[in-house]
Design a protein around this motif. Structure first.
Motif, short mmCIF file in Angstrom:
data_model
loop_
_atom_site.label_atom_id
_atom_site.label_comp_id
_atom_site.label_asym_id
_atom_site.label_seq_id
_atom_site.Cartn_x
_atom_site.Cartn_y
_atom_site.Cartn_z
N ASP A 99 0.85 -1.19 0.00
CA ASP A 99 0.00 0.00 0.00
C ASP A 99 0.89 1.24 0.00
O ASP A 99 1.80 1.36 0.83
N THR A 100 0.62 2.15 -0.92
CA THR A 100 1.55 3.26 -1.17
C THR A 100 0.81 4.58 -1.30
O THR A 100 -0.30 4.64 -1.85
N ILE A 101 1.43 5.64 -0.79
CA ILE A 101 0.92 6.99 -0.93
C ILE A 101 1.97 7.82 -1.66
O ILE A 101 3.15 7.81 -1.29
N LEU A 102 1.54 8.52 -2.69
CA LEU A 102 2.43 9.35 -3.50
C LEU A 102 1.91 10.78 -3.52
O LEU A 102 0.73 11.03 -3.31
N ILE A 103 2.82 11.71 -3.81
CA ILE A 103 2.39 13.05 -4.21
C ILE A 103 2.90 13.26 -5.63
O ILE A 103 4.02 12.87 -5.97
N ALA A 104 2.04 13.85 -6.46
CA ALA A 104 2.34 13.97 -7.89
C ALA A 104 2.30 15.42 -8.33
O ALA A 104 1.54 16.23 -7.79
N LEU A 105 3.14 15.72 -9.31
CA LEU A 105 3.18 17.07 -9.87
C LEU A 105 3.24 16.96 -11.38
O LEU A 105 4.12 16.27 -11.92
N HIS A 106 2.31 17.60 -12.06
CA HIS A 106 2.28 17.56 -13.52
C HIS A 106 3.49 18.29 -14.08
O HIS A 106 3.97 19.28 -13.52
N ASN A 107 3.99 17.79 -15.20
CA ASN A 107 5.20 18.36 -15.79
C ASN A 107 5.08 19.85 -16.09
O ASN A 107 6.05 20.61 -15.89
N GLU A 108 3.92 20.30 -16.57
CA GLU A 108 3.77 21.72 -16.88
C GLU A 108 3.91 22.57 -15.62
O GLU A 108 4.54 23.62 -15.63
N ASP A 109 3.33 22.11 -14.52
CA ASP A 109 3.44 22.83 -13.26
C ASP A 109 4.88 22.82 -12.75
O ASP A 109 5.37 23.82 -12.20
N LEU A 110 5.56 21.68 -12.95
CA LEU A 110 6.94 21.58 -12.50
C LEU A 110 7.85 22.49 -13.32
O LEU A 110 8.76 23.14 -12.76
N ARG A 111 7.63 22.57 -14.62
CA ARG A 111 8.44 23.46 -15.45
C ARG A 111 8.28 24.92 -15.02
O ARG A 111 9.25 25.68 -14.96
N THR A 112 7.05 25.30 -14.70
CA THR A 112 6.81 26.66 -14.22
C THR A 112 7.55 26.92 -12.92
O THR A 112 8.18 27.97 -12.73
N PHE A 113 7.53 25.92 -12.04
CA PHE A 113 8.20 26.06 -10.75
C PHE A 113 9.71 26.17 -10.94
O PHE A 113 10.38 27.00 -10.31
N ILE A 114 10.26 25.34 -11.83
CA ILE A 114 11.71 25.34 -12.05
C ILE A 114 12.16 26.66 -12.67
O ILE A 114 13.27 27.15 -12.40
N SER A 115 11.32 27.26 -13.50
CA SER A 115 11.68 28.56 -14.09
C SER A 115 11.87 29.63 -13.01
O SER A 115 12.65 30.56 -13.18
N ARG A 116 11.18 29.46 -11.88
CA ARG A 116 11.31 30.39 -10.77
C ARG A 116 12.40 29.96 -9.80
O ARG A 116 12.94 30.79 -9.06
N HIS A 117 12.71 28.68 -9.80
CA HIS A 117 13.73 28.14 -8.88
C HIS A 117 14.67 27.23 -9.68
O HIS A 117 14.60 26.00 -9.57
#
Length: 225
Positions: A99-117
């Protein structure tokens, strides 16, 4: 959610705690029962995942149906990030070991975040480099190391990530079947079981149900070389 465990992932390592917590809050939580497929080899790669609880196995299947287990990941580790840098279909299948719990982030959201960081990208590339290094070591082991040596090395690797002190040794609850452990080593189940039985007879470990207790890691280290 154990925030301390999540922050171990390369995605968060370069961030201050406040920024990291904001990113976690922007990610979606997903729960999977044991044995559920998160994505299949060939699926579109559209999200990155961080494990907060449980274990996930990454594997591939050959055209004739044979399976190869490439790695087993646990809390604080991430997967699926390759599609961010090289968009395309998934190269592996990801399936829950328990049994597993994950947190997920869509690539588009991650690219936006990386552009700021932008510092986050370097941490993620470092994480990819470590996984590539382990893959290259595994390929070398298949050529230069015998099966008992590969078994010893796999047990030590699982111990480093999932081991817990237990009496006079280290208890490793890997949650893998005998067949999956053999796939991880790259050998037949019979050959791997023979190596495990030999290690147990020598007093280096004690076998359990989907677990093993390492009693003499020094001997296993020498056998893994």
């Amino acid at each position: 959610m154990d925030t301390g465990v999540v922050m171990q992932a390369p995605l968060f390592a370069a961030l201050d705690s406040e920024t990291a917590e904001q990113l976690v809050l922007s990610m979606s939580t997903q729960e999977f029962a044991k044995g559920k497929e998160i994505f299949h080899e060939g699926d579109p790669g559209d999200s990155l995942y961080v494990i907060t609880h449980g274990k996930v196995k990454l594997g591939r299947r050959s055209p004739d149906g044979r399976e190869s287990l490439l790695s087993v990941l646990g809390p604080g580790e991430m997967f699926g990030e390759l599609s961010l840098f090289d968009p395309g279909p998934r190269l592996t299948s990801a399936t829950t070991v328990n049994d597993t719990i994950l947190i997920a982030l869509h690539n588009e959201d991650l690219r936006t975040f990386i552009s700021r960081h932008p510092e986050v990208a370097m941490q993620m590339l470092a994480g990819l480099a470590r996984r590539l290094r382990r893959t290259n070591e595994g390929l070398s082991d298949l050529v230069f190391t015998d099966v008992p040596g590969r078994v010893a090395k796999a047990l030590l690797d699982l111990s480093a990530r999932f081991g817990q002190p237990y009496k006079s040794g280290v208890r490793v609850t890997h949650d893998l079947t005998q067949e999956e452990l053999a796939q991880l080593v790259g050998a037949s189940r019979e050959t791997v079981n023979k190596a495990l039985a030999d290690f147990a007879a020598r007093g280096w470990l004690v076998l359990g149900a989907k677990s093993v207790t390492l009693l003499d890691t020094g001997r296993l280290v020498r056998r893994a070389r």
